[in-house]
Design an enzyme around this catalytic site. Structure first.
Site, PDB file in Angstrom:
ATOM      1  N   ASP A 128      11.019  -4.215   4.541  1.00 47.92           N
ATOM      2  CA  ASP A 128       9.616  -4.159   4.953  1.00 47.92           C
ATOM      3  C   ASP A 128       9.459  -4.377   6.454  1.00 47.92           C
ATOM      4  O   ASP A 128       8.403  -4.113   7.021  1.00 47.92           O
ATOM      5  CB  ASP A 128       8.798  -5.229   4.204  1.00 47.92           C
ATOM      6  CG  ASP A 128       7.870  -4.633   3.162  1.00 47.92           C
ATOM      7  OD1 ASP A 128       7.623  -3.409   3.213  1.00 47.92           O
ATOM      8  OD2 ASP A 128       7.380  -5.384   2.305  1.00 47.92           O
ATOM      9  N   LYS A 185       7.278   2.794  -6.126  1.00 50.21           N
ATOM     10  CA  LYS A 185       8.400   2.639  -5.198  1.00 50.21           C
ATOM     11  C   LYS A 185       9.727   2.713  -5.932  1.00 50.21           C
ATOM     12  O   LYS A 185      10.669   3.392  -5.481  1.00 50.21           O
ATOM     13  CB  LYS A 185       8.273   1.309  -4.454  1.00 50.21           C
ATOM     14  CG  LYS A 185       7.105   1.253  -3.474  1.00 50.21           C
ATOM     15  CD  LYS A 185       6.862  -0.159  -2.965  1.00 50.21           C
ATOM     16  CE  LYS A 185       5.655  -0.218  -2.054  1.00 50.21           C
ATOM     17  NZ  LYS A 185       5.331  -1.600  -1.621  1.00 50.21           N
ATOM     18  N   GLN A 221       6.614  -7.896  -2.852  1.00 52.26           N
ATOM     19  CA  GLN A 221       5.319  -7.228  -2.851  1.00 52.26           C
ATOM     20  C   GLN A 221       4.194  -8.218  -2.534  1.00 52.26           C
ATOM     21  O   GLN A 221       4.087  -9.280  -3.157  1.00 52.26           O
ATOM     22  CB  GLN A 221       5.067  -6.565  -4.209  1.00 52.26           C
ATOM     23  CG  GLN A 221       3.769  -5.786  -4.301  1.00 52.26           C
ATOM     24  CD  GLN A 221       3.770  -4.545  -3.417  1.00 52.26           C
ATOM     25  OE1 GLN A 221       4.784  -3.862  -3.271  1.00 52.26           O
ATOM     26  NE2 GLN A 221       2.633  -4.258  -2.812  1.00 52.26           N
TER      27      GLN A 221
END
Length: 301
Positions: free
Chosen positions: A120, A53, A97
């Site tokens: 997210d 990412k 994460q």
């Protein structure tokens, strides 16, 4: 004569188109959008995902910063880091994460992120905005699916869409996005009676349950568009591991179009994360502007 195989809805071309659009939007901003990824522990999959990412962000003109914390990090310390990132005007997007180590409760961690930096799309505020039709940062995989379908000019307005899987990561937010795009949506799951009868009614069938080969050809209406979100590691007869989806390969002989596994939805998730980061940066650059378009931007039409 053998049956025609389904059109392949490949992820990389759609992802590259979305990334190119995102790079243009990023270049139009005064400063590069800054994505900060927080990783706790050394889970190999998480290490790989986070590295990928951050690398992709740099490739398209964004800043990508990784905070790698030891797996013994107290929850209070993680929350303090997030508070600092929330307050930093030079940070536009924050991603923690998952999964987190067992001693950390993910719910208060995700809720601690500023909703306007929640790239997210997991914060309850963004979930609420999504379901009430307001501009929102939406979870990357569902939004990426919408972008993938738009790239291949698959129309969902007025269509019957069946989503198998009701997770908060994919199934539920995708249902909201599909409703927002004027589809008629059924959200099926493990307790659905006669699942095959439900899936056969779909013009567009999306499967996200994590069970290899769950959807067989008899469960698919001929000509339907099938989106396979599942990624399952299975062993073949020789004992070699390989990746397969939730949709049986023979469905390609019935469906009109099908996403491959791997190489279908996966690339869209990272591309959409980059788009979410730029969207967040655009919003923060001019808070006085009218609400920005939904998460899909140009792809929403």
């Amino acid at each position: 004569m053998s049956p025609a195989l389904a059109t392949r809805l490949s992820g990389p071309p759609a992802a590259e188109a979305l990334l190119a659009q995102t790079a243009r939007r990023a270049a139009a901003l005064a400063t590069p959008p800054h994505l900060v990824i927080v990783r706790v522990g050394e889970d190999p999959a998480s290490v790989s995902y986070v590295r990928g990412k951050a690398k992709k962000a740099g490739e398209i003109g964004l800043r990508g910063t990784v905070h790698a914390l030891p797996d013994t990090t107290p929850q209070a310390e993680l929350l303090a880091l997030i508070a600092g990132l929330n307050a930093d005007p030079g940070v536009h997007g924050i991603l923690v994460q998952l999964p987190l180590p067992g001693h950390i409760d993910p719910a208060p961690v995700l809720e601690a992120i500023d909703p306007n930096k929640d790239v997210d799309g997991f914060h309850p505020v963004n979930v609420g905005r999504l379901w009430t039709g307001q501009p929102a940062l939406s979870p990357c995989t569902p939004a990426g699916i919408m972008a993938l379908l738009a790239h291949y000019e698959v129309q969902v307005a007025g269509k019957v869409v069946v989503i198998v899987g009701r997770s908060t990561l994919v199934g539920r937010p995708l249902a909201a996005l599909m409703l927002g795009a004027d589809a008629t949506v059924t959200l099926a799951h493990s307790r659905t009676r006669d699942l095959a009868a439900v899936t056969r009614g779909a013009d567009v069938l999306v499967v996200a349950v994590g069970r290899a080969g769950l959807i067989t050809p008899d469960m698919v209406r001929p000509g339907a568009v099938v989106v396979d979100v599942g990624i399952n590691r299975v062993l073949d007869d020789a004992g070699k591991a390989h990746l397969t989806g939730d949709v049986h390969p023979d469905v390609s002989q019935v469906a009109g179009a099908l996403t491959p596994v791997p190489g279908g939805v996966g690339p869209m998730t990272v591309a959409q994360l980059m788009a979410n980061t730029v969207q967040a940066a655009e919003r923060q650059a001019d808070r006085r502007a009218a609400p920005i378009p939904g998460v899909l931007g140009e792809h929403a039409h």
